[in-house]
Design a protein around this motif. Structure first.
Motif, PDB file in Angstrom:
ATOM      1  N   TRP A  62       8.714   4.310   5.079  1.00 10.07           N
ATOM      2  CA  TRP A  62       7.732   5.116   4.365  1.00 10.07           C
ATOM      3  C   TRP A  62       7.489   4.694   2.920  1.00 10.07           C
ATOM      4  O   TRP A  62       6.364   4.860   2.416  1.00 10.07           O
ATOM      5  CB  TRP A  62       8.080   6.603   4.444  1.00 10.07           C
TER       6      TRP A  62
ATOM      7  N   GLU B 153       4.209   2.732   1.612  1.00  8.72           N
ATOM      8  CA  GLU B 153       2.947   3.380   1.266  1.00  8.72           C
ATOM      9  C   GLU B 153       2.771   3.521  -0.233  1.00  8.72           C
ATOM     10  O   GLU B 153       1.647   3.609  -0.737  1.00  8.72           O
ATOM     11  CB  GLU B 153       2.883   4.761   1.936  1.00  8.72           C
TER      12      GLU B 153
ATOM     13  N   ASN C  16       2.727   0.975   7.612  1.00 10.51           N
ATOM     14  CA  ASN C  16       3.731   0.532   6.652  1.00 10.51           C
ATOM     15  C   ASN C  16       4.385  -0.778   7.061  1.00 10.51           C
ATOM     16  O   ASN C  16       4.830  -1.547   6.202  1.00 10.51           O
ATOM     17  CB  ASN C  16       4.782   1.632   6.463  1.00 10.51           C
TER      18      ASN C  16
ATOM     19  N   THR D  52       4.792  -4.198   4.535  1.00  6.43           N
ATOM     20  CA  THR D  52       6.145  -4.629   4.161  1.00  6.43           C
ATOM     21  C   THR D  52       6.179  -6.128   3.910  1.00  6.43           C
ATOM     22  O   THR D  52       5.705  -6.922   4.733  1.00  6.43           O
ATOM     23  CB  THR D  52       7.146  -4.255   5.271  1.00  6.43           C
TER      24      THR D  52
END
Length: 334
Positions: free
Chosen positions: A106, A109, A147, A151
């Motif tokens: 998370w 984001e 996400n 990354t």
């Protein structure tokens, strides 16, 4: 360089791993802040107090700014934490050159320099564990997929990694296991003989029922062995037991390998990640894999794998500073 380390709130092992990673990163001049659960926060403060020189900062990771998946036991705390808006989170993570999430996606984001650190993805976990009910399942899946694409790199443990269709390409880096910073007692001559006891290590997920705990205690008592309820992150501070019985999370596994303590796993057959961890241990012949609980305990006591566990650990792990050097190398190439 300022680095934020964000732990999955599923148990304590993720936060503890980041504490020692943070200590190693400080060796290279990084200023580290760890975001963790309200359960892990006091435990990390207690453990970090044993470090001779460390200024790792610890902050509470609020439940409300999570998007995407975390573990099935991640929501047992945090109930009184104030909500934070997305704009607040963007401002918070903008203060860091890198944000690293241990088994959570998370933070991607909110950061353009997010790196994943772990050995599996929760999106795979929930796909395989279909019986679990979870709120906003579709929304969390969509968030994790977004996400994943944001990354920069995935630092995956080479021994215990669970292969994923989502992790392919040259941004997936294989990592060894990490040796933790020794406690003061270990550094300054704490050498107790091995104690003829069994430890029942429940872990902080509280996933083992009281009924199951009582049954395990009765079985161990019937074998004429002493049993104590202690977590494996205490192994450096007490006489080492003959056997640990517990949930086979990676934090517990690294502790028993580090100290060469025989291990009997429980509560894993219906859990995607834990079952995989046990399969790795069995494949490496590091644990007994058959028989009832009492039979397995007796086999372990009679035929210890302690030396094999220690040898495997030494061959597949690095001191935290060397491990952190590998991480810094990957950060610099982002």
């Amino acid at each position: 360089m300022r680095i934020a380390l964000v732990a999955s709130r599923n148990g304590h092992g993720h936060a503890r791993r980041l504490l020692h990673l943070g200590f190693g990163l400080e060796h290279f001049g990084a200023k580290v802040t760890i975001f963790c659960s309200d359960t892990s926060l006091p435990l990390l403060k207690l453990e970090s107090a044993s470090f001779e020189r460390s200024s790792v900062s610890l902050e509470l990771a609020t439940e409300s700014f999570e998007t995407g998946f975390d573990g099935p036991y991640s929501n047992r705390s945090q109930s009184t934490v104030a909500k934070k808006s997305k704009s607040e989170m963007h401002r918070k993570f903008a203060n860091f050159e890198f944000v690293i999430g241990d088994n959570v996606l998370w933070p991607a984001e909110y950061s353009s320099t997010f790196i994943f650190h772990g050995h599996f993805l929760w999106i795979d976990y929930y796909r395989e564990t279909k019986s679990r009910r979870i709120d906003c399942l579709q929304e969390k899946q969509e968030a994790d997929l977004r996400n994943l694409s944001l990354t920069k790199k995935f630092l995956m443990n080479e021994i215990f990694e669970i292969p994923s269709q989502y992790l392919r390409g040259n941004n997936v880096i294989k990592m060894p296991l990490m040796q933790y910073v020794a406690s003061r007692k270990q550094r300054y001559g704490f050498h107790e003989p091995r104690d003829s006891t069994v430890w029942l290590s429940q872990g902080l997920t509280e996933s083992t029922s009281e009924e199951k705990i009582k049954r395990i205690i009765r079985i161990v008592d019937s074998l004429g062995l002493k049993i104590q309820q202690k977590e494996t992150f205490n192994l450096g501070n007490f006489p080492i037991p003959n056997v640990v019985i517990g949930r086979p999370g990676l934090g517990t596994i690294r502790d028993i390998m580090n100290y060469g303590v025989d291990f009997v796993p429980i509560e894993f057959r219906n859990d995607f990640e834990l079952k995989h961890n046990v399969e790795v241990l069995v494949k490496q012949d590091l644990i007994q894999s058959d028989g009832t609980l009492d039979e397995t305990i007796l086999k372990v006591v009679e035929n210890s794998r302690s030396l094999k566990l220690k040898a495997f650990w030494q061959a597949n792990s690095l001191p935290c500073i060397d491990y952190s050097a590998l991480c810094m190398k990957e950060f610099s190439s982002c």
